[in-house]
Design a protein around this motif. Structure first.
Motif, PDB file in Angstrom:
ATOM      1  N   PRO A 186       7.550  20.225   7.337  1.00  0.00           N
ATOM      2  CA  PRO A 186       7.635  20.625   8.749  1.00  0.00           C
ATOM      3  C   PRO A 186       6.941  19.663   9.706  1.00  0.00           C
ATOM      4  CG  PRO A 186       7.150  22.533   7.399  1.00  0.00           C
ATOM      5  CD  PRO A 186       7.103  21.337   6.498  1.00  0.00           C
ATOM      6  N   ARG A 187       5.770  19.171   9.353  1.00  0.00           N
ATOM      7  CA  ARG A 187       5.055  18.239  10.239  1.00  0.00           C
ATOM      8  C   ARG A 187       5.778  16.896  10.319  1.00  0.00           C
ATOM      9  NH1 ARG A 187       1.140  19.567  13.824  1.00  0.00           N
ATOM     10  NH2 ARG A 187      -0.239  17.895  13.268  1.00  0.00           N
ATOM     11  N   GLN A 188       6.386  16.466   9.219  1.00  0.00           N
ATOM     12  CA  GLN A 188       7.150  15.222   9.231  1.00  0.00           C
ATOM     13  C   GLN A 188       8.366  15.364  10.138  1.00  0.00           C
ATOM     14  OE1 GLN A 188       7.920  14.862   5.073  1.00  0.00           O
ATOM     15  NE2 GLN A 188       5.969  13.825   4.634  1.00  0.00           N
ATOM     16  N   ALA A 189       9.067  16.491  10.031  1.00  0.00           N
ATOM     17  CA  ALA A 189      10.226  16.738  10.891  1.00  0.00           C
ATOM     18  C   ALA A 189       9.805  16.800  12.353  1.00  0.00           C
ATOM     19  CB  ALA A 189      10.917  18.032  10.479  1.00  0.00           C
ATOM     20  N   GLU A 190       8.655  17.400  12.620  1.00  0.00           N
ATOM     21  CA  GLU A 190       8.155  17.474  13.991  1.00  0.00           C
ATOM     22  C   GLU A 190       7.848  16.077  14.538  1.00  0.00           C
ATOM     23  OE1 GLU A 190       4.503  19.506  16.569  1.00  0.00           O
ATOM     24  OE2 GLU A 190       4.621  19.848  14.404  1.00  0.00           O
ATOM     25  N   ALA A 191       7.198  15.249  13.739  1.00  0.00           N
ATOM     26  CA  ALA A 191       6.880  13.886  14.170  1.00  0.00           C
ATOM     27  C   ALA A 191       8.157  13.088  14.412  1.00  0.00           C
ATOM     28  CB  ALA A 191       6.006  13.190  13.124  1.00  0.00           C
ATOM     29  N   LEU A 192       9.144  13.241  13.548  1.00  0.00           N
ATOM     30  CA  LEU A 192      10.402  12.524  13.708  1.00  0.00           C
ATOM     31  C   LEU A 192      11.174  13.032  14.924  1.00  0.00           C
ATOM     32  CD1 LEU A 192      11.898  10.218  12.379  1.00  0.00           C
ATOM     33  CD2 LEU A 192      13.111  11.889  10.984  1.00  0.00           C
ATOM     34  N   SER A 241       5.923   7.658  21.967  1.00  0.00           N
ATOM     35  CA  SER A 241       5.185   6.686  21.165  1.00  0.00           C
ATOM     36  C   SER A 241       4.323   7.431  20.144  1.00  0.00           C
ATOM     37  CB  SER A 241       4.296   5.839  22.069  1.00  0.00           C
ATOM     38  OG  SER A 241       3.278   6.648  22.635  1.00  0.00           O
ATOM     39  N   ASN A 242       3.693   6.684  19.253  1.00  0.00           N
ATOM     40  CA  ASN A 242       2.799   7.317  18.278  1.00  0.00           C
ATOM     41  C   ASN A 242       1.644   8.034  18.972  1.00  0.00           C
ATOM     42  OD1 ASN A 242       4.420   6.336  16.290  1.00  0.00           O
ATOM     43  ND2 ASN A 242       2.894   5.020  15.348  1.00  0.00           N
ATOM     44  N   ARG A 243       1.106   7.423  20.012  1.00  0.00           N
ATOM     45  CA  ARG A 243      -0.007   8.042  20.737  1.00  0.00           C
ATOM     46  C   ARG A 243       0.436   9.345  21.420  1.00  0.00           C
ATOM     47  NH1 ARG A 243      -4.518   4.888  23.759  1.00  0.00           N
ATOM     48  NH2 ARG A 243      -4.229   3.933  21.754  1.00  0.00           N
ATOM     49  N   GLU A 244       1.591   9.306  22.062  1.00  0.00           N
ATOM     50  CA  GLU A 244       2.103  10.503  22.733  1.00  0.00           C
ATOM     51  C   GLU A 244       2.453  11.595  21.724  1.00  0.00           C
ATOM     52  OE1 GLU A 244       4.182   8.337  26.588  1.00  0.00           O
ATOM     53  OE2 GLU A 244       5.256   8.431  24.681  1.00  0.00           O
ATOM     54  N   THR A 245       2.977  11.185  20.582  1.00  0.00           N
ATOM     55  CA  THR A 245       3.280  12.142  19.518  1.00  0.00           C
ATOM     56  C   THR A 245       2.002  12.774  18.993  1.00  0.00           C
ATOM     57  OG1 THR A 245       5.266  10.929  18.898  1.00  0.00           O
ATOM     58  CG2 THR A 245       4.362  12.407  17.253  1.00  0.00           C
ATOM     59  N   ALA A 246       0.966  11.961  18.825  1.00  0.00           N
ATOM     60  CA  ALA A 246      -0.317  12.474  18.349  1.00  0.00           C
ATOM     61  C   ALA A 246      -0.885  13.498  19.329  1.00  0.00           C
ATOM     62  CB  ALA A 246      -1.304  11.329  18.146  1.00  0.00           C
ATOM     63  N   GLU A 247      -0.766  13.231  20.613  1.00  0.00           N
ATOM     64  CA  GLU A 247      -1.244  14.184  21.616  1.00  0.00           C
ATOM     65  C   GLU A 247      -0.439  15.475  21.551  1.00  0.00           C
ATOM     66  OE1 GLU A 247      -1.109  12.176  25.367  1.00  0.00           O
ATOM     67  OE2 GLU A 247      -2.635  10.719  24.758  1.00  0.00           O
ATOM     68  N   ALA A 248       0.869  15.367  21.411  1.00  0.00           N
ATOM     69  CA  ALA A 248       1.724  16.553  21.354  1.00  0.00           C
ATOM     70  C   ALA A 248       1.465  17.376  20.092  1.00  0.00           C
ATOM     71  CB  ALA A 248       3.191  16.144  21.418  1.00  0.00           C
ATOM     72  N   MET A 249       1.178  16.699  18.986  1.00  0.00           N
ATOM     73  CA  MET A 249       0.944  17.383  17.714  1.00  0.00           C
ATOM     74  C   MET A 249      -0.532  17.715  17.487  1.00  0.00           C
ATOM     75  SD  MET A 249       3.562  15.278  15.233  1.00  0.00           S
ATOM     76  CE  MET A 249       3.205  16.291  13.805  1.00  0.00           C
ATOM     77  N   GLN A 250      -1.383  17.272  18.386  1.00  0.00           N
ATOM     78  CA  GLN A 250      -2.828  17.482  18.302  1.00  0.00           C
ATOM     79  C   GLN A 250      -3.396  16.968  16.977  1.00  0.00           C
ATOM     80  OE1 GLN A 250      -3.409  21.630  19.129  1.00  0.00           O
ATOM     81  NE2 GLN A 250      -2.971  21.365  21.306  1.00  0.00           N
ATOM     82  N   CYS A 251      -3.115  15.688  16.728  1.00  0.00           N
ATOM     83  CA  CYS A 251      -3.649  15.030  15.539  1.00  0.00           C
ATOM     84  C   CYS A 251      -3.927  13.579  15.894  1.00  0.00           C
ATOM     85  CB  CYS A 251      -2.671  15.143  14.364  1.00  0.00           C
ATOM     86  SG  CYS A 251      -1.098  14.323  14.630  1.00  0.00           S
TER      87      CYS A 251
END
Length: 113
Positions: free
Chosen positions: A12-18, A26-36
């Motif tokens: 599930p987390r991989q699908a969310e990141a993808l 971007s990776n940074r924006e994705t990290a903020e959205a996923m809180q990681c």
């Protein structure tokens, strides 16, 4: 024989990141959205690439959508739900920046030395 039968399902987390990557984040924006952390996002995407036998994000998103591992309807609804300003920003982010080679080709076509 199905050539993609060897693809593994995404966590599930991989699908969310993808999915975030498919939205153009971007990776940074994705990290903020996923809180990681950004490193965690990088690892999640790398695992997606491995599982999908993909060379890059575009290839991974295409294969994941094609085989139903992430939902294109979800991506489309996210993109259509954003305002016009955000859509322009997304389009700008997706467009490639010209390289020196591209600029030389354009100049040669226009007769600029």
């Amino acid at each position: 024989m199905d050539t993609y039968s060897h693809l593994r399902t995404l966590a599930p987390r991989q699908a969310e990141a993808l999915t975030h990557r498919a939205r153009g984040l971007s990776n940074r924006e994705t990290a903020e959205a996923m809180q990681c952390s950004v490193a965690n996002v990088t690892n999640l995407l790398a695992e997606c690439f491995y599982k999908l036998h993909a060379r890059n994000s575009t290839d991974a998103v295409a294969k994941a959508v094609k085989h139903g591992l992430i939902q294109l309807a979800l991506i489309a609804s996210i993109i259509s739900g954003i305002g016009a300003d955000a859509q322009d920003q997304l389009r700008t982010r997706i467009q490639r920046r010209p390289t020196v080679r591209t600029i030389r080709i354009r100049n040669n076509r226009e007769g600029i030395v």
